[in-house]
Write an enzyme that holds these catalytic residues in place. Structure first.
Site, PDB file in Angstrom:
ATOM      1  N   HIS A 152       0.843  -1.205   0.000  1.00 16.54           N
ATOM      2  CA  HIS A 152       0.000   0.000   0.000  1.00 16.54           C
ATOM      3  C   HIS A 152       0.881   1.258   0.000  1.00 16.54           C
ATOM      4  O   HIS A 152       0.671   2.176  -0.794  1.00 16.54           O
ATOM      5  CB  HIS A 152      -0.928  -0.029   1.225  1.00 16.54           C
ATOM      6  CG  HIS A 152      -1.721   1.222   1.412  1.00 16.54           C
ATOM      7  ND1 HIS A 152      -3.003   1.362   0.927  1.00 16.54           N
ATOM      8  CD2 HIS A 152      -1.415   2.408   2.016  1.00 16.54           C
ATOM      9  CE1 HIS A 152      -3.449   2.580   1.228  1.00 16.54           C
ATOM     10  NE2 HIS A 152      -2.503   3.236   1.885  1.00 16.54           N
ATOM     11  N   HIS A 162      -5.460   7.634  -2.425  1.00 16.62           N
ATOM     12  CA  HIS A 162      -6.385   6.592  -1.982  1.00 16.62           C
ATOM     13  C   HIS A 162      -7.509   6.368  -2.972  1.00 16.62           C
ATOM     14  O   HIS A 162      -7.881   7.258  -3.725  1.00 16.62           O
ATOM     15  CB  HIS A 162      -6.960   6.956  -0.604  1.00 16.62           C
ATOM     16  CG  HIS A 162      -5.951   6.741   0.485  1.00 16.62           C
ATOM     17  ND1 HIS A 162      -5.909   7.491   1.623  1.00 16.62           N
ATOM     18  CD2 HIS A 162      -4.937   5.843   0.585  1.00 16.62           C
ATOM     19  CE1 HIS A 162      -4.913   7.071   2.393  1.00 16.62           C
ATOM     20  NE2 HIS A 162      -4.305   6.074   1.768  1.00 16.62           N
TER      21      HIS A 162
HETATM   22  C1  E1S Z   1      -2.900   2.709   6.955  1.00 21.52           C
HETATM   23  N1  E1S Z   1      -2.738   5.110   7.246  1.00 21.52           N
HETATM   24  C2  E1S Z   1      -2.259   3.933   7.624  1.00 21.52           C
HETATM   25  O1  E1S Z   1      -1.359   3.786   8.405  1.00 21.52           O
HETATM   26  C3  E1S Z   1      -2.002   7.290   6.585  1.00 21.52           C
HETATM   27  N2  E1S Z   1      -3.933   6.105   9.489  1.00 21.52           N
HETATM   28  C4  E1S Z   1      -0.882   6.852   5.706  1.00 21.52           C
HETATM   29  C5  E1S Z   1      -1.351   6.005   4.533  1.00 21.52           C
HETATM   30  O2  E1S Z   1      -3.128   8.108   9.027  1.00 21.52           O
HETATM   31  O3  E1S Z   1      -0.517   5.287   3.981  1.00 21.52           O
HETATM   32  O4  E1S Z   1      -2.515   6.069   4.136  1.00 21.52           O
HETATM   33  C6  E1S Z   1      -3.124   6.929   8.798  1.00 21.52           C
HETATM   34  C7  E1S Z   1      -2.069   2.274   5.782  1.00 21.52           C
HETATM   35  C8  E1S Z   1      -2.664   1.111   5.045  1.00 21.52           C
HETATM   36  C9  E1S Z   1      -3.835   1.256   4.314  1.00 21.52           C
HETATM   37  C10 E1S Z   1      -4.351   0.186   3.608  1.00 21.52           C
HETATM   38  C11 E1S Z   1      -2.023  -0.118   5.066  1.00 21.52           C
HETATM   39  C12 E1S Z   1      -4.241  -2.149   2.859  1.00 21.52           C
HETATM   40  C13 E1S Z   1      -5.309  -2.139   1.976  1.00 21.52           C
HETATM   41  C14 E1S Z   1      -5.525  -3.416   1.421  1.00 21.52           C
HETATM   42  S1  E1S Z   1      -3.618  -3.702   2.971  1.00 21.52           S
HETATM   43  C15 E1S Z   1      -4.640  -5.812   1.490  1.00 21.52           C
HETATM   44  C16 E1S Z   1      -4.671  -4.356   1.877  1.00 21.52           C
HETATM   45  C17 E1S Z   1      -3.700  -1.036   3.625  1.00 21.52           C
HETATM   46  C18 E1S Z   1      -2.531  -1.187   4.359  1.00 21.52           C
HETATM   47  C19 E1S Z   1      -2.204   6.338   7.748  1.00 21.52           C
HETATM   48 ZN    ZN Z   2      -2.527   5.202   2.300  1.00 25.00          ZN
END
Ligand code: E1S
Ligand code: ZN
Ligand code: CA
Ligand code: ZN
Length: 405
Positions: A152, A162
């Site tokens: 991701h 996104h």
């Molecule tokens: C989730 N998001 C994350 O850490 C923002 N909560 C940074 C960002 O502020 O990268 O969006 C926050 C990151 C994340 C999102 C989706 C990791 C997957 C989607 C489908 S894994 C099979 C999958 C996913 C993994 C930050």
């Molecule tokens: Zn992201």
């Protein structure tokens, strides 16, 4: 529209804008789609380098290397980009594990919450991916799988924003996927190829398409009731329709029942036992609305008494009042008695004998009041069990409020 796609807002239909407007829509309202980072920053070369600056103690070094290599492969498989690991000199994409404030104005927040972040393409910190060292990084289904999160993040490193497609890797929240083989959504592929062009691979890779309730071409793998709602299965997704909600909810099967496989072929609910059974190939799983019971899958031969010639079930439905469960297999059907726990004598019988008008070989069947609804392709047959005949033929998506679409 230009603003939404991160293009320069000119109000004029320039080449870049026309390219987006020409994207196929398949007659489906484009409710879900990828986004690209504002301004469309991108790498101006196809062969990129990466370095792993430090390692998490949660995993062996080679597991980190593996997760990172596989996460890049997700993107190199569907684009003209290549990724090479270097240990000397400055890499385009630098990967590190960091604690709390690590001096880039985006501090991490301890366990959960923010898992990682990555910078858009550019020099210096551009493209770099940082992982919160206070997460527990894994190579299995426990939170959080490094390969999945890295894949991701690398999407962001390459310039993707996104997506609102729930099946997309670029969906904003951490989801479930095949452990060792991330399934990209077609939307992810459309996104990366919008920026970098198609893959050099002679056969273009395709991704999964998230079903849309009002797609006229929609077909289903299986349908069952669950406590008064209906659940329609398609690939790795389900659509759930409550009689009280106007819209169907679309989600990944794994979100509800993590241990079920994708591509469920048949399903039914046994109301008096408050269970659901799922079928795929010659295996079945028993679940409640929340959990799959341990000890599954089991094979269909011993429990239901099918002969070994039956390799899969096309469709199944259970009748609450009679305690009879029907299995449709090719041109024939079988009837199982839930109370006696045995197959009724005299089966299989030809479908045409007792269900005239529905054709042979059905995709799915579901019950509602005194009717069985049989699905084949984009058609649906409403079968009156009392009158023993088809009383209506409809589109498959008649259960969703599709209005004029
Ligand atoms: C989730 N998001 C994350 O850490 C923002 N909560 C940074 C960002 O502020 O990268 O969006 C926050 C990151 C994340 C999102 C989706 C990791 C997957 C989607 C489908 S894994 C099979 C999958 C996913 C993994 C930050
Ligand atoms: Zn992201
Ligand atoms: Ca965190
Ligand atoms: Zn950072």
């Amino acid at each position: 529209m230009q603003e939404f796609f991160g293009l320069k807002v000119t109000g004029k239909p320039d080449a870049e804008t026309l390219k987006i407007m020409k994207r196929p829509r398949c007659g489906v309202p484009d409710v879900s789609s990828f986004t690209i980072t504002e301004g469309n920053p991108k790498w101006n070369k196809k062969n990129l380098t990466y370095s792993i600056e430090n390692y998490t103690p949660d995993l062996a070094w080679e597991d980190v290397d593996d997760a990172v290599r596989k996460a890049f492969k997700v993107w190199s498989d569907v684009s003209p980009l290549t990724f090479t690991k270097i240990t000397k000199g400055e890499a385009d994409i630098k990967i590190s594990f960091n604690y709390g404030d690590h001096y880039d104005n985006s501090p991490f927040d301890g366990p959960n919450g923010i898992l990682a972040h990555a910078f858009q393409p550019g020099p210096g910190i551009g493209g770099d991916a940082h992982f919160d060292e206070e997460e527990k990084w894994t190579k299995d289904h426990t939170n959080y799988n490094l390969y999945h999160v890295a894949a991701h993040e690398f999407g962001h490193s390459l310039g993707l924003g996104h997506s609102s497609d729930i099946g997309a890797l670029m969906y904003p929240s951490y989801g479930f996927s095949d452990l060792n083989n991330i399934q990209l959504s077609q939307d992810d592929i459309d996104g990366i190829q919008f920026i970098y062009g198609p893959s050099n691979n002679p056969d273009q890779p395709t991704g999964s398409r998230t079903p849309q309730a009002c797609d006229k071409k929609l077909t289903f793998d299986a349908i069952t009731t669950v406590r008064g709602e209906k659940i329609f299965f398609k690939d790795r997704f389900y659509l759930r329709k409550s009689p009280y909600e106007p819209e169907a909810e679309v989600n990944l099967i794994s979100v509800f029942w993590p241990s079920l496989p994708n591509g469920i072929e048949a399903a039914h609910e046994v109301r008096e036992k408050d269970i659901i059974r799922f079928f795929k190939d010659d295996k079945f799983w028993v679940a409640t609305a929340q959990n799959v019971f341990p000890g599954y899958p089991r094979d269909i031969y011993r429990t239901f008494g099918f002969p070994r010639t039956v390799k899969k079930i096309d469709a199944t439905v259970s009748e609450e009042y009679t305690g009879k469960t029907y299995f449709f297999v090719g041109k024939n059907y079988w009837r199982y008695d839930e109370r006696k726990r045995s197959m009724d004598a005299g089966y299989p019988k030809p479908i045409i004998n007792d269900f005239p008008g529905i054709g042979s070989k059905v995709d799915a069947v579901v019950n509602d009041n005194d009717f069985f609804y049989f699905f084949r392709g984009t058609r649906q047959y409403k079968f009156d069990l009392q009158a023993k005949r088809v009383i209506a033929v409809m589109k498959t998506n008649s259960w969703f409020n599709c209005g004029a679409y």
